[in-house]
Design a protein around this motif. Structure first.
Motif, mmCIF file in Angstrom:
data_model
loop_
_atom_site.group_PDB
_atom_site.id
_atom_site.type_symbol
_atom_site.label_atom_id
_atom_site.label_comp_id
_atom_site.label_asym_id
_atom_site.label_seq_id
_atom_site.Cartn_x
_atom_site.Cartn_y
_atom_site.Cartn_z
ATOM 1 N N PRO A 83 3.524 2.819 6.481
ATOM 2 C CA PRO A 83 2.858 3.822 5.650
ATOM 3 C C PRO A 83 2.656 5.142 6.405
ATOM 4 N N SER A 85 0.421 7.465 5.650
ATOM 5 C CA SER A 85 -0.974 7.911 5.667
ATOM 6 C C SER A 85 -1.887 6.733 5.363
ATOM 7 N N GLU A 88 -1.606 5.909 1.681
ATOM 8 C CA GLU A 88 -0.426 5.095 1.373
ATOM 9 C C GLU A 88 -0.641 3.655 1.826
ATOM 10 N N THR A 91 -2.970 2.027 -0.703
ATOM 11 C CA THR A 91 -2.297 1.849 -1.988
ATOM 12 C C THR A 91 -1.313 0.689 -1.945
ATOM 13 N N VAL A 92 -0.468 0.649 -0.908
ATOM 14 C CA VAL A 92 0.526 -0.416 -0.832
ATOM 15 C C VAL A 92 -0.147 -1.777 -0.642
ATOM 16 N N SER A 125 8.607 2.309 -6.691
ATOM 17 C CA SER A 125 7.266 2.890 -6.665
ATOM 18 C C SER A 125 7.132 4.010 -5.629
ATOM 19 N N PHE A 127 7.750 3.787 -2.267
ATOM 20 C CA PHE A 127 7.551 3.365 -0.883
ATOM 21 C C PHE A 127 8.919 3.240 -0.217
ATOM 22 N N LYS A 128 8.942 3.053 1.080
ATOM 23 C CA LYS A 128 10.202 2.954 1.812
ATOM 24 C C LYS A 128 10.287 1.602 2.522
#
Length: 169
Positions: A83, A85, A88, A91-92, A125, A127-128
């Motif tokens: 992530p 931040s 992030e 959220t994830v 969504s 994300f990576k």
């Protein structure tokens, strides 16, 4: 040999003794009762009496004058995310936890057992996610312990995603 408790960890007790590893899948580390064989063929029956006991990498299950039996968590295919931040990260973790999928935090990364539908959902969504072979070691505590039934594809969310996923695999 019946094991009722963990007697230490290799990280705390470096030793010159022979180490016989008990190889476990990540989801087996939370099982209270199981029968396995070590790499050298010793039969081990684990029977923990208390709820919530977990086996960790390097846990010592047996020690005598010559050898130690210790836990080795096997590598597995996992989804790994770094992530960008704190937002992030939160959220994830919330999104994955909301689907009742086991979640691991290791080296500032979020990891979970690999499932293609979840991988695709995370990509869609924004994300990576990356697919990597890693040891899943630091399971976040939750109300529901992970357990394996040969596959992680037992959640309704996963079944729906599999039905909607392209059939190219």
């Amino acid at each position: 040999m019946i094991i009722n408790q963990i007697i230490g960890n290799l990280s705390e007790n470096p030793t010159g003794k022979t180490i016989d590893y008990l190889d476990l899948e990540w989801f087996e580390t939370t099982k209270r009762i199981q029968r396995k064989k070590t790499r050298q063929g010793t039969d081990v029956a684990i029977k923990f009496l208390r709820e919530g006991q977990r086996l960790r990498e390097g846990d010592i299950l047996f020690e005598d004058a010559e050898k130690i039996i210790a836990v080795n968590v096997l590598e597995t295919e996992a989804i790994v995310m770094s992530p960008a931040s704190l937002l992030e990260m939160g959220t994830v973790c919330y999104e994955i936890g909301n689907k009742h999928i086991p979640l691991f935090i290791q080296n500032d990364k979020v990891l979970l057992p690999f499932e293609m539908p979840m991988f695709r959902w995370l990509e869609a969504s924004g994300f990576k996610p990356e697919k990597q072979s890693v040891k899943l070691l630091n399971l976040l505590k939750s109300n529901v312990e992970p357990h394996g039934h040969g596959s992680l594809g037992s959640t309704i969310f996963t079944k729906i995603l599999k039905m909607a996923a392209p059939k190219d695999e």
